[in-house]
Design a protein around this motif. Structure first.
Motif, mmCIF file in Angstrom:
data_model
loop_
_atom_site.group_PDB
_atom_site.id
_atom_site.type_symbol
_atom_site.label_atom_id
_atom_site.label_comp_id
_atom_site.label_asym_id
_atom_site.label_seq_id
_atom_site.Cartn_x
_atom_site.Cartn_y
_atom_site.Cartn_z
ATOM 1 N N UNK A 41 0.832 -1.274 0.028
ATOM 2 C CA UNK A 41 -0.032 0.033 0.092
ATOM 3 C C UNK A 41 0.900 1.232 0.007
ATOM 4 N N UNK A 42 0.578 2.188 -0.851
ATOM 5 C CA UNK A 42 1.243 3.402 -0.747
ATOM 6 C C UNK A 42 0.339 4.844 -0.519
ATOM 7 N N UNK A 43 0.939 5.353 0.744
ATOM 8 C CA UNK A 43 0.043 6.403 1.183
ATOM 9 C C UNK A 43 0.769 7.784 1.323
ATOM 10 N N UNK A 71 2.330 7.721 -7.472
ATOM 11 C CA UNK A 71 2.272 7.113 -8.867
ATOM 12 C C UNK A 71 3.532 6.820 -9.558
ATOM 13 N N UNK A 72 4.613 7.601 -9.233
ATOM 14 C CA UNK A 72 5.818 7.349 -9.627
ATOM 15 C C UNK A 72 6.335 6.255 -8.724
ATOM 16 N N UNK A 76 -3.131 -0.776 -3.193
ATOM 17 C CA UNK A 76 -3.994 0.403 -2.948
ATOM 18 C C UNK A 76 -3.237 1.540 -2.559
ATOM 19 N N UNK A 77 -3.897 2.748 -2.868
ATOM 20 C CA UNK A 77 -3.080 3.846 -2.514
ATOM 21 C C UNK A 77 -3.941 4.699 -1.843
ATOM 22 N N UNK A 117 3.218 -4.763 3.225
ATOM 23 C CA UNK A 117 4.183 -3.474 3.530
ATOM 24 C C UNK A 117 3.432 -2.455 3.010
ATOM 25 N N UNK A 118 3.400 -1.111 4.158
ATOM 26 C CA UNK A 118 2.667 0.011 3.839
ATOM 27 C C UNK A 118 3.673 1.099 3.850
#
Length: 233
Positions: A8-10, A18-19, A34-35, A53-54
């Motif tokens: 997940x990317x926050x 997005x990169x 998920x973002x 992993x977040x």
């Protein structure tokens, strides 16, 4: 068991987010699931999707450190890795104290970020080497002010259970000792750590553990960032 490391990317910067996602999607064993853009999104994604992993920024809307603590405490299968521009020692220690398993600076190369993700997913601690050196240097400067951490085996057992948020009664049950014995050992721990209460004792010991982890990375014990570089290719 999934063949992928689910991520997940926050981050509140959509283009950067997005990169990072595009970089990770190029690796066969990584899957961006998920973002999000703020601390509450991080909580929601962790609960709803449970990524392995977040990736989380330090500076974004909401109480980031509270979100990290919630995820690491309530959703321990989700490993938090901070990805941030902040080189602040306080930010790094607060994040690690809250339960983050790694701290990486934005601008890191793609292979190094992937190495950090894989390391954290495997249960290791990963800190950007430059920041690890800074934390270690500052720790050594204040070594004379460091409390005595010469705990007995039982004292360390007790404080480790207390650090998980357990009450004295719960610790006593877990360790098969009396509640009175737990209180005695906690008193000894607080005296040795110069702590006025349980919270200060746990915080002091966590920071000690974090600096020990930094020292291990610095001294090359175990799988260090440089030793494991080949695994990121």
């Amino acid at each position: 068991m999934s063949p992928f490391i689910r991520i997940g990317i926050v981050d509140d910067h959509p283009m950067l987010r997005e990169g990072v996602a595009n970089t990770l999607r190029k690796r066969a064993d990584l899957q961006v699931v998920e973002q999000g853009a703020n601390a509450q999104d991080a909580r929601d994604i962790a609960q709803r999707v449970s990524p392995d992993v977040m990736l989380m920024d330090v500076n974004m809307p909401g109480d980031v450190f509270a979100a990290v603590r919630f995820i690491s405490t309530e959703l321990s299968d989700v490993k938090v890795l901070m990805l941030t521009v902040s080189e602040s020692e306080d930010d790094a220690l607060l994040a690690l104290d809250a339960g983050a398993r790694g701290y990486v600076l934005k601008g890191v190369s793609g292979p190094d970020l992937i190495l950090a993700i894989r390391s954290v997913a495997n249960g290791e601690t990963y800190i950007t080497p430059e920041l690890a050196n800074k934390l270690l240097s500052n720790s050594q400067k204040h070594e004379a002010q460091t409390p005595n951490f010469d705990l007995t085996h039982r004292e360390e057992e007790v404080i480790r259970e207390v650090s998980k948020g357990l009450t004295n009664r719960e610790v006593a049950t877990r360790l098969s000792i009396s509640e009175k014995t737990v209180k005695h050992h906690m008193g000894c721990v607080m005296h040795k750590l110069h702590a006025r209460n349980r919270v200060e004792a746990v915080t002091a010991l966590r920071r000690h553990w974090e600096r020990e982890a930094v020292g291990r990375l610095h001294n090359g014990e175990g799988k260090t960032p440089m030793d494991a570089r080949s695994g990121a290719d």
